[in-house]
Write an enzyme that holds these catalytic residues in place. Structure first.
Site, PDB file in Angstrom:
ATOM      1  N   LYS A  11       0.853  -1.123   0.073  1.00  0.00           N
ATOM      2  CA  LYS A  11      -0.139   0.073   0.093  1.00  0.00           C
ATOM      3  C   LYS A  11       0.919   1.307  -0.015  1.00  0.00           C
ATOM      4  O   LYS A  11       2.135   1.256   0.282  1.00  0.00           O
ATOM      5  CB  LYS A  11      -0.974   0.095   1.316  1.00  0.00           C
ATOM      6  CG  LYS A  11      -1.924  -1.290   0.969  1.00  0.00           C
ATOM      7  CD  LYS A  11      -2.800  -1.189   2.235  1.00  0.00           C
ATOM      8  CE  LYS A  11      -3.796  -2.152   2.092  1.00  0.00           C
ATOM      9  NZ  LYS A  11      -5.025  -2.138   3.310  1.00  0.00           N
ATOM     10  N   TYR A  51     -12.420  -2.451  -3.697  1.00  0.00           N
ATOM     11  CA  TYR A  51     -13.269  -2.469  -2.176  1.00  0.00           C
ATOM     12  C   TYR A  51     -14.399  -2.359  -2.378  1.00  0.00           C
ATOM     13  O   TYR A  51     -14.891  -2.088  -1.193  1.00  0.00           O
ATOM     14  CB  TYR A  51     -12.374  -1.397  -1.266  1.00  0.00           C
ATOM     15  CG  TYR A  51     -10.946  -1.773  -0.815  1.00  0.00           C
ATOM     16  CD1 TYR A  51     -10.680  -2.973  -0.034  1.00  0.00           C
ATOM     17  CD2 TYR A  51      -9.917  -1.012  -0.850  1.00  0.00           C
ATOM     18  CE1 TYR A  51      -9.651  -3.371   0.414  1.00  0.00           C
ATOM     19  CE2 TYR A  51      -8.471  -1.287  -0.577  1.00  0.00           C
ATOM     20  CZ  TYR A  51      -8.444  -2.549   0.300  1.00  0.00           C
ATOM     21  OH  TYR A  51      -7.141  -2.812   0.692  1.00  0.00           O
ATOM     22  N   PHE A  59     -15.947   3.474   6.887  1.00  0.00           N
ATOM     23  CA  PHE A  59     -14.609   3.722   6.410  1.00  0.00           C
ATOM     24  C   PHE A  59     -14.231   3.789   5.055  1.00  0.00           C
ATOM     25  O   PHE A  59     -13.093   4.197   4.568  1.00  0.00           O
ATOM     26  CB  PHE A  59     -13.482   2.715   7.272  1.00  0.00           C
ATOM     27  CG  PHE A  59     -13.816   1.376   6.912  1.00  0.00           C
ATOM     28  CD1 PHE A  59     -13.307   0.969   5.801  1.00  0.00           C
ATOM     29  CD2 PHE A  59     -14.291   0.604   7.799  1.00  0.00           C
ATOM     30  CE1 PHE A  59     -13.238  -0.659   5.728  1.00  0.00           C
ATOM     31  CE2 PHE A  59     -14.484  -0.895   7.556  1.00  0.00           C
ATOM     32  CZ  PHE A  59     -14.270  -1.315   6.423  1.00  0.00           C
ATOM     33  N   ARG A  87      -1.890 -14.015   4.311  1.00  0.00           N
ATOM     34  CA  ARG A  87      -2.414 -13.502   5.667  1.00  0.00           C
ATOM     35  C   ARG A  87      -1.710 -13.545   6.948  1.00  0.00           C
ATOM     36  O   ARG A  87      -1.677 -12.302   7.726  1.00  0.00           O
ATOM     37  CB  ARG A  87      -4.115 -14.021   5.709  1.00  0.00           C
ATOM     38  CG  ARG A  87      -4.788 -13.774   4.580  1.00  0.00           C
ATOM     39  CD  ARG A  87      -5.542 -12.394   4.366  1.00  0.00           C
ATOM     40  NE  ARG A  87      -6.300 -11.955   5.600  1.00  0.00           N
ATOM     41  CZ  ARG A  87      -7.187 -11.036   5.400  1.00  0.00           C
ATOM     42  NH1 ARG A  87      -6.928 -10.273   4.408  1.00  0.00           N
ATOM     43  NH2 ARG A  87      -7.670 -10.640   6.425  1.00  0.00           N
ATOM     44  N   THR A  93      -5.608  -6.751  10.948  1.00  0.00           N
ATOM     45  CA  THR A  93      -5.797  -5.485  10.120  1.00  0.00           C
ATOM     46  C   THR A  93      -5.293  -4.363  10.767  1.00  0.00           C
ATOM     47  O   THR A  93      -4.779  -3.458  10.067  1.00  0.00           O
ATOM     48  CB  THR A  93      -7.187  -5.463   9.801  1.00  0.00           C
ATOM     49  OG1 THR A  93      -7.764  -6.524   9.297  1.00  0.00           O
ATOM     50  CG2 THR A  93      -7.742  -4.169   8.890  1.00  0.00           C
ATOM     51  N   ARG A 104       2.557  -6.001   9.203  1.00  0.00           N
ATOM     52  CA  ARG A 104       1.797  -4.804   9.559  1.00  0.00           C
ATOM     53  C   ARG A 104       2.397  -4.544  11.073  1.00  0.00           C
ATOM     54  O   ARG A 104       2.421  -3.166  11.431  1.00  0.00           O
ATOM     55  CB  ARG A 104       0.406  -5.258   9.992  1.00  0.00           C
ATOM     56  CG  ARG A 104      -0.485  -4.990   8.552  1.00  0.00           C
ATOM     57  CD  ARG A 104      -1.855  -5.599   8.248  1.00  0.00           C
ATOM     58  NE  ARG A 104      -2.265  -5.465   7.170  1.00  0.00           N
ATOM     59  CZ  ARG A 104      -3.684  -5.962   6.943  1.00  0.00           C
ATOM     60  NH1 ARG A 104      -4.028  -6.886   7.636  1.00  0.00           N
ATOM     61  NH2 ARG A 104      -4.305  -5.511   5.752  1.00  0.00           N
ATOM     62  N   ASN A 114      -1.874   0.391   6.644  1.00  0.00           N
ATOM     63  CA  ASN A 114      -1.535  -0.854   7.444  1.00  0.00           C
ATOM     64  C   ASN A 114      -0.848  -1.677   6.117  1.00  0.00           C
ATOM     65  O   ASN A 114      -0.865  -3.018   6.395  1.00  0.00           O
ATOM     66  CB  ASN A 114      -2.878  -1.620   7.758  1.00  0.00           C
ATOM     67  CG  ASN A 114      -3.943  -1.907   6.929  1.00  0.00           C
ATOM     68  OD1 ASN A 114      -3.651  -1.631   5.648  1.00  0.00           O
ATOM     69  ND2 ASN A 114      -4.791  -2.534   7.179  1.00  0.00           N
ATOM     70  N   HIS A 117      -2.083  -5.312   1.454  1.00  0.00           N
ATOM     71  CA  HIS A 117      -3.519  -5.923   1.304  1.00  0.00           C
ATOM     72  C   HIS A 117      -3.098  -7.422   0.979  1.00  0.00           C
ATOM     73  O   HIS A 117      -2.248  -7.817   0.160  1.00  0.00           O
ATOM     74  CB  HIS A 117      -4.367  -5.321   0.248  1.00  0.00           C
ATOM     75  CG  HIS A 117      -5.378  -6.311  -0.352  1.00  0.00           C
ATOM     76  ND1 HIS A 117      -6.584  -6.422   0.204  1.00  0.00           N
ATOM     77  CD2 HIS A 117      -5.469  -7.315  -1.368  1.00  0.00           C
ATOM     78  CE1 HIS A 117      -7.418  -7.474  -0.141  1.00  0.00           C
ATOM     79  NE2 HIS A 117      -6.696  -7.917  -1.299  1.00  0.00           N
ATOM     80  N   GLU A 128      -9.670 -10.733  -7.450  1.00  0.00           N
ATOM     81  CA  GLU A 128      -8.743  -9.748  -7.193  1.00  0.00           C
ATOM     82  C   GLU A 128      -7.638  -9.835  -8.440  1.00  0.00           C
ATOM     83  O   GLU A 128      -7.022  -8.828  -8.941  1.00  0.00           O
ATOM     84  CB  GLU A 128      -8.247  -9.637  -5.758  1.00  0.00           C
ATOM     85  CG  GLU A 128      -9.099  -9.244  -4.978  1.00  0.00           C
ATOM     86  CD  GLU A 128      -8.974  -9.448  -3.669  1.00  0.00           C
ATOM     87  OE1 GLU A 128      -7.569  -9.686  -3.254  1.00  0.00           O
ATOM     88  OE2 GLU A 128      -9.733  -9.091  -2.582  1.00  0.00           O
TER      89      GLU A 128
HETATM   90  P1  RTP Z   1      -7.238  -5.863   3.068  1.00  0.00           P
HETATM   91  O1  RTP Z   1      -8.373  -6.049   2.451  1.00  0.00           O
HETATM   92  O2  RTP Z   1      -6.790  -4.375   2.820  1.00  0.00           O
HETATM   93  O3  RTP Z   1      -6.082  -6.782   2.859  1.00  0.00           O
HETATM   94  O4  RTP Z   1      -7.423  -5.782   4.588  1.00  0.00           O
HETATM   95  P2  RTP Z   1      -8.336  -6.570   5.795  1.00  0.00           P
HETATM   96  O5  RTP Z   1      -8.805  -7.842   4.849  1.00  0.00           O
HETATM   97  O6  RTP Z   1      -7.152  -6.919   6.899  1.00  0.00           O
HETATM   98  O7  RTP Z   1      -9.256  -5.738   6.018  1.00  0.00           O
HETATM   99  P3  RTP Z   1     -10.882  -5.458   5.488  1.00  0.00           P
HETATM  100  O8  RTP Z   1     -11.738  -5.664   6.639  1.00  0.00           O
HETATM  101  O9  RTP Z   1     -10.855  -6.350   4.418  1.00  0.00           O
HETATM  102  O10 RTP Z   1     -10.591  -4.014   5.435  1.00  0.00           O
HETATM  103  C1  RTP Z   1     -10.008  -3.398   4.310  1.00  0.00           C
HETATM  104  C2  RTP Z   1      -9.310  -2.267   4.712  1.00  0.00           C
HETATM  105  O11 RTP Z   1     -10.141  -1.076   5.297  1.00  0.00           O
HETATM  106  C3  RTP Z   1      -9.700  -0.635   6.579  1.00  0.00           C
HETATM  107  N1  RTP Z   1     -10.435  -0.561   7.587  1.00  0.00           N
HETATM  108  N2  RTP Z   1     -10.551   0.324   8.287  1.00  0.00           N
HETATM  109  N3  RTP Z   1     -11.471   1.671  10.459  1.00  0.00           N
HETATM  110  C4  RTP Z   1     -11.875   0.631  10.395  1.00  0.00           C
HETATM  111  O12 RTP Z   1     -12.590   0.043  11.128  1.00  0.00           O
HETATM  112  C5  RTP Z   1     -11.390  -0.140   9.494  1.00  0.00           C
HETATM  113  N4  RTP Z   1     -11.625  -1.549   9.161  1.00  0.00           N
HETATM  114  C6  RTP Z   1     -11.040  -1.747   8.080  1.00  0.00           C
HETATM  115  C7  RTP Z   1      -8.103  -1.295   6.725  1.00  0.00           C
HETATM  116  O13 RTP Z   1      -7.368  -0.309   6.192  1.00  0.00           O
HETATM  117  C8  RTP Z   1      -8.384  -2.502   6.036  1.00  0.00           C
HETATM  118  O14 RTP Z   1      -7.057  -2.859   5.319  1.00  0.00           O
HETATM  119 MG    MG Z   2      -9.906  -7.287   3.236  1.00  0.00          MG
END
Ligand code: RTP
Ligand code: MG
Length: 141
Positions: A11, A51, A59, A87, A93, A104, A114, A117, A128
């Protein structure tokens, strides 16, 4: 375990920190191979489509703003159990909750910025990967 492919994005925060090489080294040391890669500065449309599952989340706007704030490095990683392995290497996250030694924990400061991805299921990996790469851009090795 089966050989899988997963989509990884380094990122904008990690690219800005000059951590591209350190992060890719972690994938390679864990036995994952880079079979496709490119650097791209995402448009709002491209980041929003990527996304789309989070479109209704509070968010979403900040997430798209962050992902378009600078260039990213998009890669396809291949290896045994690549989706879960990536992962695990990434960590939680929220970097504050990420296990020591994860990407991370070591490279990210906040849940918004963070560092990486990674696809979270075979279905999201397939979607994706094809969102960013044509078949002729993936190099089996
Ligand atoms: P990613 O998709 O980026 O790999 O991250 P992830 O699976 O660990 O998390 P995901 O739930 O898919 O959320 C995507 C991205 O959104 C941001 N986020 N912010 N403020 C919040 O509560 C919140 N929750 C998620 C994070 O940057 C996350 O990587
Ligand atoms: Mg995700």
């Amino acid at each position: 375990m089966a050989i899988e492919r997963t989509l990884s994005i380094i990122k904008p925060d990690a690219v800005a920190k000059n951590a591209i090489g350190d992060i890719i080294a972690r994938f390679e040391k864990a036995g994952l191979k880079v079979v496709a890669a490119k650097m791209v500065h995402l448009s709002e449309e491209k980041a929003g489509g990527f996304y789309a599952e989070h479109k209704e989340r509070p968010f979403f706007k900040d997430l798209v703003g962050f992902m378009t704030s600078g260039p990213v490095v998009v890669q396809v990683l291949e290896g045994e159990g690549a989706i879960a392995k990536n992962r695990d290497l990434m960590g939680a996250t929220n970097p504050k909750e990420a296990a020591p030694g994860t990407i991370r924990a070591d490279f990210a400061e906040t849940i918004d910025a963070n560092a990486v991805h990674g696809s979270d299921s075979p279905e999201s990996a397939a979607r994706e990967i094809s969102y960013f790469f044509g078949n002729d851009e993936i190099c089996p090795r």
